[in-house]
Design an enzyme around this catalytic site. Structure first.
Site, PDB file in Angstrom:
ATOM      1  N   THR A 223       0.813  -1.223   0.000  1.00 46.79           N
ATOM      2  CA  THR A 223       0.000   0.000   0.000  1.00 46.79           C
ATOM      3  C   THR A 223       0.841   1.265   0.000  1.00 46.79           C
ATOM      4  O   THR A 223       0.463   2.278  -0.588  1.00 46.79           O
ATOM      5  CB  THR A 223      -0.914  -0.007   1.253  1.00 46.79           C
ATOM      6  OG1 THR A 223      -1.734  -1.154   1.180  1.00 46.79           O
ATOM      7  CG2 THR A 223      -1.789   1.222   1.315  1.00 46.79           C
TER       8      THR A 223
ATOM      9  N   ASP B 163       1.375  -6.609  -4.401  1.00 47.51           N
ATOM     10  CA  ASP B 163       0.599  -6.581  -3.165  1.00 47.51           C
ATOM     11  C   ASP B 163       1.199  -7.729  -2.346  1.00 47.51           C
ATOM     12  O   ASP B 163       1.445  -8.815  -2.886  1.00 47.51           O
ATOM     13  CB  ASP B 163      -0.874  -6.864  -3.484  1.00 47.51           C
ATOM     14  CG  ASP B 163      -1.747  -6.753  -2.254  1.00 47.51           C
ATOM     15  OD1 ASP B 163      -2.566  -5.825  -2.217  1.00 47.51           O
ATOM     16  OD2 ASP B 163      -1.612  -7.600  -1.345  1.00 47.51           O
TER      17      ASP B 163
ATOM     18  N   SER C 268       0.115  -9.822  -0.443  1.00 44.70           N
ATOM     19  CA  SER C 268      -0.603 -11.089  -0.363  1.00 44.70           C
ATOM     20  C   SER C 268      -0.086 -12.080  -1.406  1.00 44.70           C
ATOM     21  O   SER C 268      -0.313 -13.280  -1.284  1.00 44.70           O
ATOM     22  CB  SER C 268      -2.109 -10.864  -0.520  1.00 44.70           C
ATOM     23  OG  SER C 268      -2.358 -10.078  -1.658  1.00 44.70           O
TER      24      SER C 268
ATOM     25  N   ASP D  96       0.181  -7.019   4.615  1.00 40.50           N
ATOM     26  CA  ASP D  96      -0.573  -8.267   4.767  1.00 40.50           C
ATOM     27  C   ASP D  96       0.298  -9.457   5.142  1.00 40.50           C
ATOM     28  O   ASP D  96      -0.019 -10.220   6.047  1.00 40.50           O
ATOM     29  CB  ASP D  96      -1.358  -8.577   3.480  1.00 40.50           C
ATOM     30  CG  ASP D  96      -2.533  -7.624   3.305  1.00 40.50           C
ATOM     31  OD1 ASP D  96      -2.869  -6.907   4.264  1.00 40.50           O
ATOM     32  OD2 ASP D  96      -3.111  -7.593   2.197  1.00 40.50           O
TER      33      ASP D  96
END
Ligand code: ASN
Length: 559
Positions: A16, A89, A91, A122
Site C-alpha cells: 500500500t 501486493d 498477499s 498483509d
C-alpha cells in the site's frame, strides 16, 4: 563541518505504501524514490545526488541517491532504491519474493550499512520471519516496513514508518531482521499483524520491542538485541520449503477426517497446528483426532508443531489434551507465532544436506534466531561486589545512587577506560573479567524489569545529552553494554583491539557479539585500522568474520 553519512539500500517490493487508485482498485506504482521521497524535505536535503554503486541480478550499476537532513545522531543517511518488477501486493509474496529480497541484500551487503525493505503489511510478518531464518550470521540491520495508507494519501502513516526505518537502519548496528511500524521496532520473527486498518497494526506480544521512537530519540532496548557470536561471514539461504508445509487452526467440532485429509497430502512434510490456549486440542471420539495426528507423525514422519491461537503466552503439555498431543509426537513451539513456526519449518525442511526428522523436531523446539523464549529456569544470584561493581560503577559513589545510575544509564566511563587499557595491553584475563561483570549487570537489569521508560525526565535528558556527545554511536535511552560504547573519537572496543597486540582479545570481543561494522568519527572501520597498522592477524580474523573494505574507501573515508 561536514557530517558523516551512512548508506542504506531501500528495497521496494510493493504494498500500500506505494499504491495509487486505479480502475481495478489500489495498485502499486513505480518510481517511488522520485515520486515520494525526492519531493519531501525530510527525505531530501537537496544536496548533490551522488550516484551509489549497487548490485542487481548479478550486475553492478549506478543508482541515484538522496540524502536526509542531519539526524539527531549527527549523521546524514544517504540512500538509494532498487524496485521489484513487478511491484506486488504482499498477499502474493512468498518463497520467490523472499529469495529475491535475500539475494538483493547478499549482493549489496558490502556496499551499504543497513537495509530497509518496503513491503505490504498483509504478509509482512511472514516475510520478516522468513528472512530472519534465511539471513545467517547477519551483522547489519535489515528493517522491513510498509504502511496502512499510501504515502500519496493526505493522511498516512507512510512517512513516519519509512523515515523511522531509514534512521534505525542507518544509525544503529542492530544486526537483526526487524519490523518497524508505528514508532516501534519489533524483532521480525516475533511480530504479527493485529489490525487490518489501524496505524498501530503490528505487535510482538511475546517479546518486548527492540526499540521505540519517542520525542527524545530512538530508545533501543540493547539488552534484547541479538548479535552474532560466531566468527563467520554473512550468508544467505535462498530457498525455503514452504511448498511442503501447511497451517491448520483447530476449532470446536473439527472432524478428524478434515485434519487427516491435510495430513495425507502426499507432498506434506510439516504442519503448524494452531491449538486452543496453552496448546490443547479435542481428542475426537475415542481419541480419533489424536490418532490421526499420531499416525502422521509416527508412520509418515510429518513434523507437527503446536502453537497457540492466543496472541500471547505459550503452549505446554500442562493439561491432559495438550499432554496427549505431546504423547502423539507433536512438537511444542513454545511462544512462537504461526508466521515464525511456518517459515522456520520451511527453512529446516530445505536444509542441505537434509536434516533428519528428529533433528528438525529438536530444532523446532529451540530458538535459532530469537523466535521463541527458551524455557530456562531463571537462576538469580547477586554478582560478586554487588550491582554497582557488576555495572562497572565507580565504587566511591554512594551505593544507592550507584545502583540507580548503573541500572538506568551506562557502564561507567571508568569501566570503559579500564577495558580500553586492558585491550591496548593485550590483557585477555582483564578483558574477560570486565566483560563478565558488564554481562552480569546487564542480566540483572533485564531481570529487574527496568527500562529507560522508567527514567525520570532529568536522567533521560542527561542520557540524551551524554550520548549526543559521542555522535557516531550515540543512542538515547537503553543501557548500552561495554561492547557498544565508544570513546570520544568514536572508537569501539573492536577498533582498539584491531590495532592491539593480542589477537585473543579481538576474538573474545567478536565471540561475545561486538560488531565489526561500526565506524568511528573519522568513518573508519576496525578492518581499515588493522590494515593501516599492518596487523596481519587482526586483518585475517576480521575478514573471516565478514569485514570488507568498502569500494572507494580511501584514507579510511568512503567516497
Ligand atoms: N494489501 C496491502 C499489501 O499487503 C496492505 C498494505 O500494505 N497495507 O500489500
Amino acid at each position: 563541518m561536514s557530517l558523516p553519512e551512512s548508506r542504506v539500500l531501500v528495497i521496494i517490493t510493493g504494498g500500500t505504501i506505494c499504491m495509487q487508485p486505479s480502475a481495478s482498485g489500489l495498485v502499486p506504482v513505480e518510481g517511488f524514490l522520485e515520486a515520494a521521497m525526492a519531493t519531501r524535505p525530510s527525505f531530501n536535503d537537496q544536496s548533490e545526488r551522488v550516484p551509489l554503486s549497487a548490485m542487481q541480478n548479478g550486475k553492478k550499476k549506478a543508482i541515484p541517491s538522496l540524502r536526509t537532513p542531519p539526524t539527531s545522531y549527527g549523521k546524514h543517511i544517504r540512500y538509494g532504491a532498487l524496485e521489484f518488477a513487478p511491484l506486488l501486493d504482499s498477499s502474493s509474496i512468498s518463497n520467490e519474493g523472499w529469495a529475491q529480497i535475500a539475494i538483493t541484500i547478499q549482493e549489496n551487503y558490502h556496499l551499504f550499512d543497513g537495509f530497509v525493505v518496503l513491503h505490504g503489511t498483509d504478509s509482512l510478518a511472514y516475510s520478516a520471519s522468513a528472512l530472519s531464518f534465511m539471513l545467517e550470521d547477519l551483522g547489519k540491520p535489515v528493517v522491513l516496513t510498509g504502511s496502512q495508507a499510501s504515502i500519496f494519501a493526505l493522511q498516512s502513516d507512510a512517512v513516519d514508518n519509512l523515515l523511522g526505518s531509514l534512521i534505525v537502519a542507518g544509525t544503529f548496528v542492530i544486526p537483526e531482521v526487524c519490523l518497524f511500524f508505528h514508532h516501534t521496532l519489533f524483532r521480525g520473527n516475533r511480530s504479527t499483524k493485529v489490525s487490518a486498518s489501524s496505524f498501530d497494526a503490528f505487535a510482538s506480544p511475546n517479546c518486548e520491542p527492540l526499540a521505540r521512537v519517542t520525542s527524545l530519540g530512538v530508545d533501543v532496548n540493547w539488552a534484547l538485541v541479538r548479535r552474532p557470536t560466531k566468527i563467520a561471514r554473512f550468508a544467505v539461504t535462498s530457498y525455503l520449503d514452504t511448498a511442503h508445509v501447511a497451517c491448520i487452526r483447530i476449532f470446536p467440532g473439527i472432524l478428524p477426517e478434515m485434519l487427516d485429509s491435510v495430513l495425507r497430502v502426499p507432498t506434506l512434510r510439516g504442519l503448524v497446528l494452531e491449538t486452543f490456549g496453552m496448546g490443547n486440542a479435542p481428542a475426537g471420539v475415542d481419541g480419533s483426532l489424536t490418532k490421526v495426528i499420531a499416525d502422521a507423525v509416527r508412520e509418515r514422519g510429518i513434523v507437527i508443531v503446536n502453537v497457540s491461537q492466543c496472541t500471547s503466552g505459550f503452549v505446554s503439555p500442562l493439561y491432559a489434551p495438550g499432554f496427549a498431543l505431546g504423547e502423539a509426537g507433536v512438537v511444542f513451539g513454545q511462544d512462537m507465532t504461526s508466521e515464525a513456526a511456518l517459515t522456520k519449518l520451511g527453512y529446516l525442511l530445505a536444509a542441505f544436506p537434509p536434516l533428519s526428522t528428529d533433528e528438525i523436531r529438536k530444532r523446532m523446539s529451540n530458538s535459532l534466531r530469537g523466535e521463541m523464549t527458551e524455557t530456562k529456569v531463571p537462576v538469580f544470584s547477586h554478582p560478586a561486589g554487588g550491582l554497582a561493581a557488576a555495572a562497572g560503577f565507580d565504587s566511591d559513589d554512594d551505593p544507592a545512587t550507584a545502583a540507580l545510575y548503573s541500572s538506568l544509564l551506562e557502564p561507567s566511563d571508568r569501566a570503559f577506560t579500564a577495558l580500553g587499557y586492558a585491550i591496548k595491553k593485550g590483557d585477555l584475563a582483564a578483558v574477560r573479567n570486565l566483560l563478565d561483570r558488564d554481562e552480569e549487570a546487564q542480566a540483572l537489569i533485564a531481570s529487574s524489569g527496568l527500562t529507560s521508560a522508567s527514567l525520570s525526565p532529568s536522567l533521560a535528558t542527561s542520557n540524551l545529552a551524554s550520548s549526543s556527545a559521542a555522535a557516531t554511536t550515540s543512542t538515547s535511552g537503553g543501557r548500552r553494554r561495554l561492547l557498544e560504547k565508544a570513546d570520544y573519537a568514536g572508537n569501539t572496543v573492536v577498533h582498539l583491539a584491531a590495532v592491539g597486540p593480542e589477537i585473543g582479545v579481538l576474538k573474545e570481543l567478536l565471540t561475545r557479539g561486538a560488531s565489526i561494522h561500526v565506524r568511528n568519527r573519522a568513518d573508519n572501520t576496525p578492518l581499515f585500522m588493522a590494515l593501516l597498522v599492518r596487523n596481519i592477524d587482526a586483518v585475517a580474523l576480521l575478514r573471516e568474520a565478514g569485514a570488507e573494505v568498502w569500494e572507494g574507501e580511501e584514507g579510511g573515508r568512503r567516497r
